[in-house]
Scaffold this active site. Structure first.
Site, mmCIF file in Angstrom:
data_model
loop_
_atom_site.group_PDB
_atom_site.id
_atom_site.type_symbol
_atom_site.label_atom_id
_atom_site.label_comp_id
_atom_site.label_asym_id
_atom_site.label_seq_id
_atom_site.Cartn_x
_atom_site.Cartn_y
_atom_site.Cartn_z
ATOM 1 N N CYS A 1 0.805 -1.231 0.000
ATOM 2 C CA CYS A 1 0.000 0.000 0.000
ATOM 3 C C CYS A 1 0.834 1.275 0.000
ATOM 4 O O CYS A 1 0.309 2.358 -0.235
ATOM 5 C CB CYS A 1 -0.913 0.026 1.219
ATOM 6 S SG CYS A 1 -1.684 -1.563 1.525
ATOM 7 N N THR B 1 -24.457 9.314 2.786
ATOM 8 C CA THR B 1 -24.090 8.347 3.823
ATOM 9 C C THR B 1 -24.614 8.837 5.167
ATOM 10 O O THR B 1 -24.512 10.023 5.486
ATOM 11 C CB THR B 1 -22.558 8.231 3.921
ATOM 12 O OG1 THR B 1 -22.052 7.902 2.632
ATOM 13 C CG2 THR B 1 -22.144 7.161 4.911
ATOM 14 N N SER C 1 -11.639 0.904 3.360
ATOM 15 C CA SER C 1 -11.306 1.582 2.102
ATOM 16 C C SER C 1 -11.950 0.831 0.948
ATOM 17 O O SER C 1 -12.264 -0.349 1.058
ATOM 18 C CB SER C 1 -9.794 1.619 1.912
ATOM 19 O OG SER C 1 -9.273 0.309 1.931
ATOM 20 N N HIS D 1 -8.893 3.329 -2.483
ATOM 21 C CA HIS D 1 -7.491 3.007 -2.212
ATOM 22 C C HIS D 1 -6.928 2.161 -3.347
ATOM 23 O O HIS D 1 -6.846 0.929 -3.240
ATOM 24 C CB HIS D 1 -7.429 2.271 -0.872
ATOM 25 C CG HIS D 1 -6.065 1.781 -0.472
ATOM 26 N ND1 HIS D 1 -4.887 2.318 -0.932
ATOM 27 C CD2 HIS D 1 -5.716 0.783 0.381
ATOM 28 C CE1 HIS D 1 -3.880 1.683 -0.385
ATOM 29 N NE2 HIS D 1 -4.324 0.737 0.411
ATOM 30 N N CYS E 1 -0.488 2.381 6.494
ATOM 31 C CA CYS E 1 -0.084 1.064 6.957
ATOM 32 C C CYS E 1 0.189 0.212 5.721
ATOM 33 O O CYS E 1 -0.222 0.560 4.618
ATOM 34 C CB CYS E 1 -1.170 0.433 7.813
ATOM 35 S SG CYS E 1 -2.792 0.356 7.013
ATOM 36 N N GLY F 1 0.391 -3.812 4.145
ATOM 37 C CA GLY F 1 0.100 -5.228 4.305
ATOM 38 C C GLY F 1 1.375 -6.020 4.494
ATOM 39 O O GLY F 1 2.375 -5.724 3.874
#
Lengths: 437, 323
Positions: free
Chosen positions: A124, A253, A277, A378, A409, A411
């Site tokens: 990411c 939303t 995301s 994302h 962050c 993965g």
């Protein structure tokens, strides 16, 4: 800057931030010219972020998206591509991290064959890693100007084949944890650190609202490169359309609507499609250079790269990455959390984004003021570069000297962060300010 | 202890101060814009009052100014060294352009000193072009150029005892002693493994020289035996920018540093550090003892201030030395 080098040489390094203290103390007035050796951001653009599989980029190959942003960035500043020392593209899902795809994109943009390109995959963070790689090449003196990009088509490729892995993996806890699905790591963070469903939904709603507000007030108009693409519908009819708006934003939303969504990864979990995301398509490109080279060419200085860090964290709690990477990057930059005006923290999941915000004690109004990946999406390899573009445009919009952080962050258990300084409106124009007051 | 007097020079970062040899309340300060990294420079002549300082005269220069020295022959005259490689002669009775500008050095002039031995009236300059130059008091042209240092020259000081004798400190880590008449280097001491930013002669013992270095130490050397220093003074946490021997006490000296402090030492005693003064918020670059007013010290810092104060440790040191 001979004198600055001489004086910096007097400071025995006692820690990585020590030599930078001189630079920082010299930079405490906004009219002080910077050292020619700094890595500066000249300009950046991005495509709109499309919804994967169903959105406007669903039939668009990543080289087209990449080519669009690369061409736009150079055309905006009038820089011939031949001047680029190197190009680095972040990508995750294409075979070989898109190494061939990137070279094709080059030629689609009419770059001369003399300009090289390579791709990088740090999951990411790839788009940010591309920027750090180009910055490193500039700092080590091997190039003067470089393009850092990121692109992903999650419509055409999925997170699928993990590759060829040793069977010993199952005997090794940490190695096994690398295969934990991202959604489960989100649940792990939520459970371990007590981030409730309600808080996650509230955070998700906030992201949607901020993004909608930004989009409606035209804040993204300057940074988005319109791209004309073909889309084939279910009946096989092909149409051409120009894409200029982020598609992930769900106006309308509500907290109530979010609370009704079923957990997506674990039956009794808290992570849903609404507070995660989105899977998306997009590209972004950022032009970087050594300040002295940039000024000689009369190019503007949009921002200065002040520090960065990449750290490792437990793979099954990968979402905590920014909480570790941000302090590390700030230490490297000689700054504190209070010095930072805007944080772009990738919202892989509301659980982890919230954990990081709370762990670092950040005021929420400083975090993702124009929304984040929950609303915008994302596109894996693109995100890091996209966050830089959005961050710097926001700092420029605010119009005064400020610091910003981009972080995400990663993965398999890492975090990355970079610190940028927007020098203030009067320093944006190209060329050195003579500094006679 | 008398209250500290402070003069603020906004947007000017002090590099050097020197008390006038003629007028007890007068001092000069060489300062630079933008921490001396770029921009212009200013020279200030200040008089202390009961509570502070007043500006008597100031001049602007097109580049940073890094050192200043008063004439030993004429109470109005001063010489300053600039980032453009020039030396300028200024007249405090005259507001206008400098009396003289001499541009021979090819890089920054970081040090100027006026000889104190009577009848000599020479000026010495040290430059980043690695040379040391000796000039007559009119700055018409250099009389001698002393080559030998293998790094930038940071500090050049006339011996107060031996005519025609200069000590110099350099980025090459050596302390050198020069004989001007012979235009030769008499001694090269590898005094530190890091750059040496300052040196000064003891006012009482003609063989003693102190050096202040990037390695955060002050060393006192006996030139008759340079295999090891007489004393090594540790305490500063960053590079030492200037060292000065006391005019009143044989074994007392002061040092100022990038660690924002000024420290006072007595290397004759068992515990050399007398006191640490922490009244600055940036690098302290300039330092001088007032030879008319015992125990009064002047310093200047990148924090845009010049300060005059009388540290209690100096009075105490004098008392204990006398007893």
């Amino acid at each position: 800057m001979e004198r600055l080098k001489v004086i910096s040489g007097h400071l025995l390094p006692r820690g990585p931030s020590e030599p930078l203290r001189v630079l920082r103390s010299c930079g405490s007035g906004s009219s002080v010219p910077g050292t020619g050796e700094e890595v500066v951001v000249v300009h950046g653009r991005r495509t709109a972020i499309g919804k994967a599989k169903r959105g406007s980029f669903k039939d668009t190959t990543p080289d087209e998206l990449l080519s669009a942003v690369m061409s736009a960035v150079l055309a905006d500043v009038g820089l011939p591509a031949a001047r680029l020392g190197d190009v680095c593209v972040g990508n995750v899902l294409q075979p070989g991290a898109g190494a061939l795809m990137a070279r094709v994109a080059h030629f689609l943009s009419g770059f001369p064959e003399t300009v090289p390109v390579y791709t990088v995959n740090r999951q990411c963070s790839s788009g940010l890693q591309a920027l750090l790689n180009i910055a490193g090449a500039i700092r080590s003196g091997s190039i003067e100007l470089g393009l850092a990009c990121g692109v992903e088509s999650m419509s055409l490729r999925s997170i699928g084949n993990p590759g060829d892995l040793s069977s010993r993996l199952v005997e090794n806890d940490k190695a096994r944890d690398c295969l934990v699905p991202m959604g489960i790591t989100s649940e792990n963070v939520a459970e371990r650190f007590g981030v409730s469903r309600e808080k996650q939904d509230a955070f998700a709603l906030s992201s949607q609202l901020k993004a909608a507000q930004a989009q409606n007030s035209g804040r993204f108009d300057q940074e988005i490169v319109p791209v004309t693409v073909s889309v084939t519908d279910e009946s096989g009819r092909e149409s051409r359309l120009q894409v200029r708006k982020d598609e992930g934003i769900r106006t309308g939303t509500t907290l109530d609507g979010l609370s009704r969504l079923r957990p997506a990864f674990k039956p009794d979990g808290s992570t849903t499609a609404g507070n995660s995301s989105q899977v998306s398509d997009g590209a972004a490109a950022v032009l970087l250079g050594r300040r002295s080279a940039v000024e000689v060419l009369g190019l503007p200085v949009l921002a200065v790269l002040r520090g960065s860090a990449v750290v490792g964290v437990p793979p099954d709690l990968m979402g905590i990455g920014p909480a570790v990477a941000i302090p590390a990057a700030l230490r490297q930059a000689g700054l504190s959390l209070d010095d930072i005006d805007v944080f772009e923290i990738n919202e892989a999941f509301a659980s982890q984004a919230l954990y990081c915000v709370e762990k670092l004690g950040l005021p929420l109004e400083k975090v993702n003021p124009n929304g984040g990946a929950i609303a915008l999406g994302h596109p894996l390899g693109c995100t890091g570069a996209r966050q830089v573009v959005t961050l710097l445009n926001e700092l420029r919009r605010r119009g005064r000297r400020a610091y910003g952080v981009v972080s995400m962050c990663i993965g398999t258990g890492m975090g990355a962060a970079a610190v940028f300084e927007f020098p203030g409106p009067q320093r944006e124009e190209g060329g050195r300010v003579a500094g006679r007051t | 202890m008398m209250a500290t007097k402070t003069f603020r020079c906004p947007a000017r970062h002090g590099y050097a101060v020197e008390v006038s040899p003629f007028v007890p309340q007068r001092l000069a300060c060489a300062a630079s814009q933008y921490y001396g990294i770029t921009g212009s420079g200013s020279l200030f002549v200040l008089d202390q009052t009961e509570t502070g300082m007043v500006l008597v005269r100031s001049w602007e220069w097109g580049d940073g100014l890094f050192d200043v020295a008063w004439s030993e022959a004429n109470e109005h005259v001063l010489v300053a060294g600039g980032g453009d490689g020039s030396l300028q002669l200024w007249d405090s009775a005259n507001q206008h352009a400098p009396l003289r500008v001499a541009k021979e050095h090819r890089q920054e002039v970081y040090s100027v000193d006026w000889s104190q031995t009577r009848g000599e009236n020479l000026i010495v300059s040290g430059s980043w072009d690695r040379s040391v130059k000796v000039w007559d008091q009119d700055l018409s042209r250099s009389l001698t150029t002393l080559q030998g240092h293998e790094g930038v020259v940071y500090s050049t000081v006339w011996s107060p005892h031996i005519p025609g004798c200069i000590a110099s400190a350099s980025g090459d880590g050596t302390l050198r002693v020069w004989d001007v008449k012979a235009a030769a280097c008499r001694l090269a001491v590898p005094a530190h493994k890091a750059e040496i930013l300052s040196c000064d002669w003891c006012k009482y013992d003609q063989n003693l020289v102190a050096t202040g270095s990037v390695d955060c130490s002050v060393c006192v050397w006996d030139l008759r035996n340079v295999r090891q220093p007489v004393s090594q003074l540790l305490g500063h946490t960053y590079a030492i920018r200037r060292v000065k021997f006391s005019p009143f006490s044989q074994t007392v000296l002061a040092s100022c540093s990038y660690d924002f402090t000024v420290r006072f030492w007595d290397f004759g005693g068992s515990r050399p550090l007398l006191d640490t003064v922490e009244h600055h918020s940036e690098f302290v670059c300039g330092l001088d003892f007032n030879l008319h007013i015992p125990h009064q010290v002047v310093d200047c810092s990148w924090d845009e201030t010049v300060k005059i104060y009388s540290p209690a440790c100096l009075t105490a040191a004098a008392r204990s030395a006398a007893s």
